[in-house]
Each structure stands twice: as C-alpha cells, then as structure tokens.
Design an enzyme around this catalytic site. Structure first.
Site, PDB file in Angstrom:
ATOM      1  N   CYS A  81       0.922  -1.183   0.033  1.00  0.00           N
ATOM      2  CA  CYS A  81      -0.074  -0.028  -0.014  1.00  0.00           C
ATOM      3  C   CYS A  81       0.977   1.266   0.035  1.00  0.00           C
ATOM      4  O   CYS A  81       1.723   1.587  -0.966  1.00  0.00           O
ATOM      5  CB  CYS A  81      -0.987   0.065   1.253  1.00  0.00           C
ATOM      6  SG  CYS A  81      -2.290   1.179   1.113  1.00  0.00           S
ATOM      7  N   HIS A 184      -3.889  -4.521  -0.525  1.00  0.00           N
ATOM      8  CA  HIS A 184      -3.632  -5.096   0.908  1.00  0.00           C
ATOM      9  C   HIS A 184      -3.620  -6.800   0.659  1.00  0.00           C
ATOM     10  O   HIS A 184      -4.891  -7.221   0.715  1.00  0.00           O
ATOM     11  CB  HIS A 184      -4.682  -4.895   1.876  1.00  0.00           C
ATOM     12  CG  HIS A 184      -4.394  -3.214   2.163  1.00  0.00           C
ATOM     13  ND1 HIS A 184      -3.478  -2.829   3.176  1.00  0.00           N
ATOM     14  CD2 HIS A 184      -4.977  -2.272   1.854  1.00  0.00           C
ATOM     15  CE1 HIS A 184      -3.482  -1.594   3.381  1.00  0.00           C
ATOM     16  NE2 HIS A 184      -4.301  -1.090   2.560  1.00  0.00           N
ATOM     17  N   GLU A 186      -3.098  -8.814   2.764  1.00  0.00           N
ATOM     18  CA  GLU A 186      -3.666  -9.402   4.215  1.00  0.00           C
ATOM     19  C   GLU A 186      -4.981  -9.193   4.214  1.00  0.00           C
ATOM     20  O   GLU A 186      -5.679  -9.859   5.272  1.00  0.00           O
ATOM     21  CB  GLU A 186      -2.764  -8.636   5.329  1.00  0.00           C
ATOM     22  CG  GLU A 186      -3.130  -7.144   5.629  1.00  0.00           C
ATOM     23  CD  GLU A 186      -2.741  -6.263   4.743  1.00  0.00           C
ATOM     24  OE1 GLU A 186      -2.783  -5.019   4.867  1.00  0.00           O
ATOM     25  OE2 GLU A 186      -1.909  -6.420   3.695  1.00  0.00           O
TER      26      GLU A 186
END
Length: 219
Positions: A81, A184, A186
């Site tokens: 990011c 992202h 995650e």
C-alpha cells in the site's frame, strides 16, 4: 523457518500483516531495530496514511538506509500500500515529499474519471508477466484496495500488475529483489495469502530465477 521483518515506523497495518504471514508459515518480527531487520530473510515495508509524514518517520528511524542496504544485499523487500508508494522518487500528496527513489517514477492522485475517491473495495488485477510473486494466482486476480493515490512508474519493465478504477493504473511492481503492491494482500482472502506465501518462498531462496542484480538491466 523463514524469518520476515515488518518495519514499524508508526504508520502501518502491522498486526494484520503479521497474522497473515504467520498463517503462511513465516516467523515474523515487527521492528524498527536495524539489527533485527538485517538478520531476517526478508523485509516488508507497510504503510497507511500520508506519504510526507510516512517518509519523515522512515528517515527519522533511518529505515531508508536500511531498506536500500537490504536490497543491495539481495534480500527480498515487499512494499504494501503506502509502502509501495514510498519506493518511488516522490509524491505530490499534501505538500509533496521525496521518496526512497528505489524505483523511477512519481506518485500522483488516482485518475478515477468520476469514480468516488478513495477507491475502497475489490478490483481484479491483471498481471503483466509471470513472476515468482504471483505464481499460482492465475492471469487475473481480485485484491482489496484502499487508495487515493497511485504510482506512475517511469519504466514499463517495473510494472508487474495493473488494475482499473476509472482508468488503469499500476498496482504491483517488481525489480527483484524489490517488490511492491498497492492493494492489501493481508485483507485479500486466499489470493492475498497466496501472494504472501510466494513472497516467503522468495525470501527462503531469493536467488532462484533472479533476473539481474538490483539496478542492473535484464538480459
């Protein structure tokens, strides 16, 4: 077990990244200590927030020197990011700021062409070429984005993936051992875990299929 250091400069989604990496089998340390990061097999530069403040914090902790040194040593580094954006020369966000200048290009406002900004949600990513980072993910993969700005790489050769939100933009880059993603992983379910697992694999054997030393032309 492969050790990955997540750099902590006070502006990142650290715990979520840590948990995702642990799920794919990495030993993870959240740190700003140079000695700890320098002993890891790979380094992640996360980031959430404004570019100028992030760079001020990175320089205050001398993490700019750390990241450059890890890359020079051939250690894999992944920007996530805002961490991706910091890899470039500069950003016009707020008052503007110089970045790490590890990749050529600038960061500018997302050209959304009437779409609501920030861009929040899932978008499919098209891969420009095969990569160890994207192995097993298919030719087009959806990932979760939160962004108002996007990098504009000067070299098409650095672009690994693109997505569209009003207009198409670069959202993944690589110049091994340096990698970066705007989305992202995650927060991107199985696809994100797959990408992080690939990064951990790269950290475990960084020289496999290495195209060229960092900064050198590919042949």
């Amino acid at each position: 077990m492969t050790r990955v250091a997540i750099l902590d400069y006070g502006m990142g989604n650290l715990r979520s990244v840590e948990k995702a990496l642990e799920r794919v089998g990495a030993e993870v340390e959240i740190t700003s200590a140079h000695a700890c990061a320098e002993s890891a097999d790979g380094v992640i530069l996360p980031g959430v927030g404004a570019f100028p403040r992030a760079m001020a914090r990175v320089r205050q902790l001398a993490l700019d020197e750390l990241v450059a040194g890890r890359i020079e040593a051939g250690v894999p580094v992944l920007g996530i990011c805002l961490g991706l954006q910091l890899l470039f020369e500069s950003s016009v966000e707020n008052e503007g700021a110089h970045g790490l200048a590890l990749l050529d290009g600038v960061v500018g406002p997302l050209e959304a062409n009437g779409y609501k900004v920030p861009h929040i949600g899932w978008s499919p990513v098209d891969w420009a070429h095969p990569s160890r980072l994207t192995e097993g993910l298919g030719e087009e993969t959806a990932f979760y984005f939160v962004q108002s700005f996007a990098p504009r790489p000067a070299s098409d050769g650095d672009v690994l993936g693109t997505a569209a939100y009003g207009a198409r933009f670069a959202c993944a880059v690589e110049r091994p051992p340096l990698y970066g993603v705007q989305f992202h992983p995650e927060k991107s379910s199985s696809a994100g875990l797959g990408l992080l697992a690939n990064f951990v694999s790269i950290c475990a054997s960084p020289d496999i299929n290495r195209v060229a030393p960092f900064g050198a032309p590919s042949h």
